[in-house]
Motif scaffolding. Structure first.
Motif, PDB file in Angstrom:
ATOM      1  N   ALA A 279       0.938  -1.182  -0.127  1.00  6.06           N
ATOM      2  CA  ALA A 279      -0.039   0.015  -0.068  1.00  6.06           C
ATOM      3  C   ALA A 279       0.819   1.172  -0.005  1.00  6.06           C
ATOM      4  CB  ALA A 279      -1.037   0.108   1.291  1.00  6.06           C
ATOM      5  N   THR A 280       2.014   1.028   0.566  1.00  5.20           N
ATOM      6  CA  THR A 280       2.961   2.418   0.669  1.00  5.20           C
ATOM      7  C   THR A 280       4.197   2.430  -0.316  1.00  5.20           C
ATOM      8  OG1 THR A 280       4.093   1.367   2.396  1.00  5.20           O
ATOM      9  CG2 THR A 280       2.206   2.678   3.060  1.00  5.20           C
ATOM     10  N   ALA A 281       3.967   1.440  -1.508  1.00  2.32           N
ATOM     11  CA  ALA A 281       5.113   1.352  -2.204  1.00  2.32           C
ATOM     12  C   ALA A 281       5.114   2.228  -3.383  1.00  2.32           C
ATOM     13  CB  ALA A 281       5.125  -0.099  -2.760  1.00  2.32           C
ATOM     14  N   ASP A 282       4.590   3.570  -3.226  1.00  6.89           N
ATOM     15  CA  ASP A 282       4.514   4.610  -4.016  1.00  6.89           C
ATOM     16  C   ASP A 282       5.964   4.982  -4.399  1.00  6.89           C
ATOM     17  OD1 ASP A 282       4.419   7.464  -4.843  1.00  6.89           O
ATOM     18  OD2 ASP A 282       2.288   7.285  -4.525  1.00  6.89           O
ATOM     19  N   ALA A 283       6.175   5.329  -5.517  1.00  5.34           N
ATOM     20  CA  ALA A 283       7.654   5.771  -5.779  1.00  5.34           C
ATOM     21  C   ALA A 283       8.109   6.849  -5.041  1.00  5.34           C
ATOM     22  CB  ALA A 283       7.597   6.050  -7.591  1.00  5.34           C
ATOM     23  N   ASN A 284       7.170   7.834  -4.935  1.00  7.72           N
ATOM     24  CA  ASN A 284       7.933   8.963  -4.205  1.00  7.72           C
ATOM     25  C   ASN A 284       7.576   8.880  -2.650  1.00  7.72           C
ATOM     26  OD1 ASN A 284       7.631  10.377  -6.647  1.00  7.72           O
ATOM     27  ND2 ASN A 284       5.436  10.703  -6.582  1.00  7.72           N
ATOM     28  N   ILE A 285       8.733   9.419  -1.904  1.00  9.49           N
ATOM     29  CA  ILE A 285       8.602   9.662  -0.695  1.00  9.49           C
ATOM     30  C   ILE A 285       7.528  10.673  -0.170  1.00  9.49           C
ATOM     31  CG2 ILE A 285       9.879   9.994   1.439  1.00  9.49           C
ATOM     32  CD1 ILE A 285      11.106   7.641   0.355  1.00  9.49           C
ATOM     33  N   ARG A 286       6.452  10.485   0.720  1.00  6.53           N
ATOM     34  CA  ARG A 286       5.585  11.402   1.089  1.00  6.53           C
ATOM     35  C   ARG A 286       5.899  11.976   2.285  1.00  6.53           C
ATOM     36  NH1 ARG A 286       0.090   8.438  -0.351  1.00  6.53           N
ATOM     37  NH2 ARG A 286       1.202   6.565   0.411  1.00  6.53           N
ATOM     38  N   ALA A 289       3.180  10.446   7.627  1.00  6.25           N
ATOM     39  CA  ALA A 289       1.895   9.221   7.946  1.00  6.25           C
ATOM     40  C   ALA A 289       1.681   9.514   9.368  1.00  6.25           C
ATOM     41  CB  ALA A 289       2.527   8.040   7.421  1.00  6.25           C
ATOM     42  N   LEU A 290       0.606   8.982   9.415  1.00  4.82           N
ATOM     43  CA  LEU A 290       0.058   8.767  10.973  1.00  4.82           C
ATOM     44  C   LEU A 290      -0.421   7.202  11.248  1.00  4.82           C
ATOM     45  CD1 LEU A 290      -1.002  10.465  13.468  1.00  4.82           C
ATOM     46  CD2 LEU A 290      -3.193  10.465  12.431  1.00  4.82           C
ATOM     47  N   ASP A 291       0.232   6.762  12.289  1.00  2.58           N
ATOM     48  CA  ASP A 291      -0.207   5.522  12.915  1.00  2.58           C
ATOM     49  C   ASP A 291      -1.297   5.559  13.957  1.00  2.58           C
ATOM     50  OD1 ASP A 291      -0.277   2.788  13.480  1.00  2.58           O
ATOM     51  OD2 ASP A 291       1.633   2.509  13.435  1.00  2.58           O
ATOM     52  N   VAL A 292      -2.322   5.199  13.682  1.00  2.00           N
ATOM     53  CA  VAL A 292      -3.262   5.372  14.816  1.00  2.00           C
ATOM     54  C   VAL A 292      -3.422   3.986  15.779  1.00  2.00           C
ATOM     55  CG1 VAL A 292      -5.675   5.879  15.454  1.00  2.00           C
ATOM     56  CG2 VAL A 292      -4.660   7.043  13.348  1.00  2.00           C
ATOM     57  N   PRO A 365      -1.827  14.114   8.093  1.00  2.00           N
ATOM     58  CA  PRO A 365      -1.036  13.171   7.164  1.00  2.00           C
ATOM     59  C   PRO A 365      -1.805  13.041   5.848  1.00  2.00           C
ATOM     60  CG  PRO A 365      -2.410  12.198   8.969  1.00  2.00           C
ATOM     61  CD  PRO A 365      -2.579  13.788   8.908  1.00  2.00           C
ATOM     62  N   ASP A 366      -0.712  12.671   5.083  1.00  2.00           N
ATOM     63  CA  ASP A 366      -1.010  12.368   3.582  1.00  2.00           C
ATOM     64  C   ASP A 366      -1.593  10.674   3.688  1.00  2.00           C
ATOM     65  OD1 ASP A 366       0.463  14.234   2.076  1.00  2.00           O
ATOM     66  OD2 ASP A 366       1.893  13.571   3.667  1.00  2.00           O
ATOM     67  N   PHE A 367      -1.336   9.826   4.637  1.00  2.00           N
ATOM     68  CA  PHE A 367      -1.779   8.740   4.671  1.00  2.00           C
ATOM     69  C   PHE A 367      -2.043   8.267   6.283  1.00  2.00           C
ATOM     70  CE2 PHE A 367      -0.304   4.298   5.406  1.00  2.00           C
ATOM     71  CZ  PHE A 367      -1.048   3.753   4.587  1.00  2.00           C
ATOM     72  N   SER A 368      -2.867   7.391   6.500  1.00  2.00           N
ATOM     73  CA  SER A 368      -2.912   7.079   7.945  1.00  2.00           C
ATOM     74  C   SER A 368      -3.091   5.432   8.138  1.00  2.00           C
ATOM     75  CB  SER A 368      -4.041   7.800   8.657  1.00  2.00           C
ATOM     76  OG  SER A 368      -5.434   7.372   8.059  1.00  2.00           O
ATOM     77  N   MET A 369      -2.837   4.853   9.108  1.00  2.00           N
ATOM     78  CA  MET A 369      -2.997   3.660   9.503  1.00  2.00           C
ATOM     79  C   MET A 369      -3.855   3.104  10.407  1.00  2.00           C
ATOM     80  SD  MET A 369       0.303   1.015   8.835  1.00  2.00           S
ATOM     81  CE  MET A 369       1.131   1.095  10.502  1.00  2.00           C
ATOM     82  N   THR A 395      -9.008  12.626   8.614  1.00  2.00           N
ATOM     83  CA  THR A 395      -7.959  12.457   9.065  1.00  2.00           C
ATOM     84  C   THR A 395      -6.962  12.521   8.089  1.00  2.00           C
ATOM     85  OG1 THR A 395      -8.519  11.214  11.264  1.00  2.00           O
ATOM     86  CG2 THR A 395      -6.236  11.086  10.506  1.00  2.00           C
ATOM     87  N   SER A 396      -7.236  11.637   6.866  1.00  2.00           N
ATOM     88  CA  SER A 396      -6.465  11.792   5.899  1.00  2.00           C
ATOM     89  C   SER A 396      -6.862  11.252   4.354  1.00  2.00           C
ATOM     90  CB  SER A 396      -4.937  10.747   6.168  1.00  2.00           C
ATOM     91  OG  SER A 396      -5.492   9.253   5.962  1.00  2.00           O
ATOM     92  N   PRO A 397      -6.413  11.663   3.323  1.00  2.00           N
ATOM     93  CA  PRO A 397      -6.914  11.083   2.002  1.00  2.00           C
ATOM     94  C   PRO A 397      -6.646   9.903   1.699  1.00  2.00           C
ATOM     95  CG  PRO A 397      -5.042  12.502   1.585  1.00  2.00           C
ATOM     96  CD  PRO A 397      -5.210  12.394   3.188  1.00  2.00           C
ATOM     97  N   GLU A 398      -5.743   9.042   2.369  1.00  2.00           N
ATOM     98  CA  GLU A 398      -5.607   7.659   2.006  1.00  2.00           C
ATOM     99  C   GLU A 398      -5.285   7.008   3.437  1.00  2.00           C
ATOM    100  OE1 GLU A 398      -2.131   7.365  -0.624  1.00  2.00           O
ATOM    101  OE2 GLU A 398      -2.223   5.105  -0.457  1.00  2.00           O
TER     102      GLU A 398
END
Lengths: 460, 68
Positions: A279-286, A289-292, A365-369, A395-398
């Motif tokens: 899920a986080t293997a995006d080419a760009n470092i964003r 991230a928030l780990d809830v 965050p750009d991403f949350s878990m 919280t986040s778009p992804e």
């Protein structure tokens, strides 16, 4: 934009242009700043990691009404946290960092004129002083000016937890003044009053403060006229450092060691890790991230290489402290563990209710878990499943979200006393709500009762 | 008008007096300069004995602990 929390020091005020952070200095602050730079102190404090990187800059227009004799720009720290969101160890390290900065400054004839815990940020998991204009010439100070503030912001909450076993976070929540020592005095009774430092910093100080309340102005001005030699001020700061460094939390977290006690099978953990990595293997470092409900960070670490910064939150101060202690090497650059309850996040507070911004406005965050969190919110906290999905979307778009079925042993355990809370707690209902707000990227069952979803908000 | 000796952060009279106590012998000298008798009321009326945790430093407190 002028910083809404930067009005107490008339000689230095913070403003922003886009993402850049500036301080407008008065004539006197500019002169001190120049002297600290000339002495090499600023460089030394920055090189040792105590002070955030900062430099003089000329071609910046200072907003009207702010001091403008000189402008200092500082590196923006991506995540700003508040003392009420720190674990015991974090508050203690922030306290020690403040004292060490002060001692280093004294070697060059300077001192920190204040000791607010809001001047410290955690850059990753490292405390750093943000207020680069806190430095002042020692000859302007006849005593350790910041002593009272240091005690209220750092020592008193640390003693509360170390000596009374009470986590300090709720006490510091929405407080701009720390914990007044008089409040602590009422809590440290019985044998606790004989713990190290209580007699002087708490009992005697509270007693003096009470008496001083009724002191005539002329006597107050007498007191204001006293002066201690710099060596004595320094000795007091060193004594304080020794006291603070010995304080240990006497409060053990409910969830501490929880990860090791979990009944998860190894293949389930491996499947979860593979899903998150995909899920986080995006080419760009964003950026963020928030780990809830991060617990001790077993899955937080997977995000380190994929994001510039990771904020790992948990409502239990014990596990946050445990994660903070366990972070090693470069992990400390990227991960900021914080004590935050996702369904009761820190609000904005202070002057106009804006001086200190809310958690949601500071951490975007750009991403949350959300691993093994949804059932705790629905069943443990009574939040309807639709609102949990709304919270994820706000919280986040992804996001990566885990749903645990009602017949899972963990769910059965937490719902055992109130089975009615399971009404409406259903995977189909969850997926329906999810579908209203998000596009499904991937879904995978990692065990017979647990499913992971990788979702992106529909507006993206 | 008393010039504020310290910028924007007033350390507070109580915090200042306490630092003199913490400072030991040097602080005792400073307390003496402060016309100790005039402010001993601020420290006096100790209804419970003060624990001498900081060795000699708490001596000025107890020795002048005669109340107002």
């Amino acid at each position: 934009m002028i910083d809404p929390g930067s009005f107490r020091d008339p000689d230095s005020q913070v403003f922003y242009i886009g993402e850049r952070v500036f301080r407008g200095l008065s004539e006197s602050a500019a002169s001190v700043d120049a002297a600290a730079r000339d002495a090499g102190l600023m460089d030394r404090l920055v090189a040792s990691g105590m002070l955030v990187e900062n430099w003089r800059i000329d071609d910046v227009e200072v907003p009207a009404g702010l001091p403008s004799a000189a402008v200092v720009e500082s590196r923006r720290i991506p995540v700003i946290s508040h003392p009420a969101e720190w674990s015991f160890e974090m508050l203690r390290d922030a306290a020690l960092s403040t004292l060490d900065t002060n001692l280093a400054a004294m070697d060059d004839g300077f001192v920190l004129k204040d000791a607010s815990s809001f001047n410290v940020a955690f850059d990753g998991a490292k405390p750093v002083t943000m207020d680069v204009s806190s430095l002042d010439r020692i000859e302007n100070h006849s005593v350790w000016t910041a002593y009272g503030q240091f005690v209220d912001h750092f020592l008193a909450p640390l003693m509360l937890e170390a000596y009374a076993g009470v986590p300090f976070q709720p006490t510091l929540s929405s407080s701009v003044v720390g914990m007044p020592v008089q409040m602590l005095d009422r809590l440290l009774r019985g044998s606790r009053r004989y713990r190290s430092g209580v007699t002087t910093h708490v009992r005697l100080r509270s007693r003096i403060e009470r008496k001083v309340d009724g002191m005539p102005d002329e006597r107050r001005s007498d007191v204001a006229g006293v002066a201690l030699p710099a060596a004595v001020i320094e000795a007091n700061i060193r004594k304080m450092r020794k006291l603070v460094s010995k304080l240990e939390s006497s409060n053990n977290g409910h969830w501490e060691g929880y990860e090791h006690a979990l009944p998860y099978a190894e293949d389930e953990t491996a499947a979860k890790k593979a899903f998150i990595e995909a899920a986080t293997a995006d080419a760009n470092i964003r950026p963020l991230a928030l780990d809830v409900g991060a617990n001790e960070g077993m899955f937080t670490r997977l995000l380190i290489d994929r994001f510039e910064r990771v904020v790992a939150i948990d409502s239990d101060p014990g596990v946050v402290g445990s994660l903070y202690r366990m972070l090693e090497g470069t992990e400390r650059d990227g991960v900021t563990p914080l004590v935050v309850d996702i369904v009761n996040q820190s609000p904005a507070f202070g002057l106009f209710g804006r001086e200190r911004p809310s958690f949601a406005s500071r951490v975007r965050p750009d991403f949350s878990m959300w691993l093994a969190v949804v059932h705790h919110l629905c069943i443990g906290q009574g939040v309807p499943i639709g609102k949990v999905v709304q919270l994820i979307g706000e919280t986040s778009p992804e996001a990566v979200v885990e749903f645990v079925d009602p017949n899972d042993p963990m769910v059965r355990r937490i719902s055992a006393s109130r089975p009615e809370l399971l009404d409406g707690y259903d995977r189909d209902v969850f997926e329906t709500h999810l579908g209203l707000q998000f596009t499904l990227v991937n879904r995978e069952s990692v065990s017979s009762t647990r499913t992971l979803y990788h979702v992106v908000r529909c507006d993206r | 008008m008393i010039e504020p000796i310290i910028g924007y952060l007033d350390p507070g009279s109580g915090a200042t007096i306490l630092q003199l106590v913490l400072a030991g012998t040097v602080g005792i000298g400073a307390l003496a300069k402060l016309r100790w008798n005039r402010i001993k009321g601020a420290l006096g009326q100790d209804d419970e004995p003060t624990e001498p945790a900081e060795s000699a430093e708490s001596a000025p407190i107890t020795s002048t602990d005669t109340g107002e």
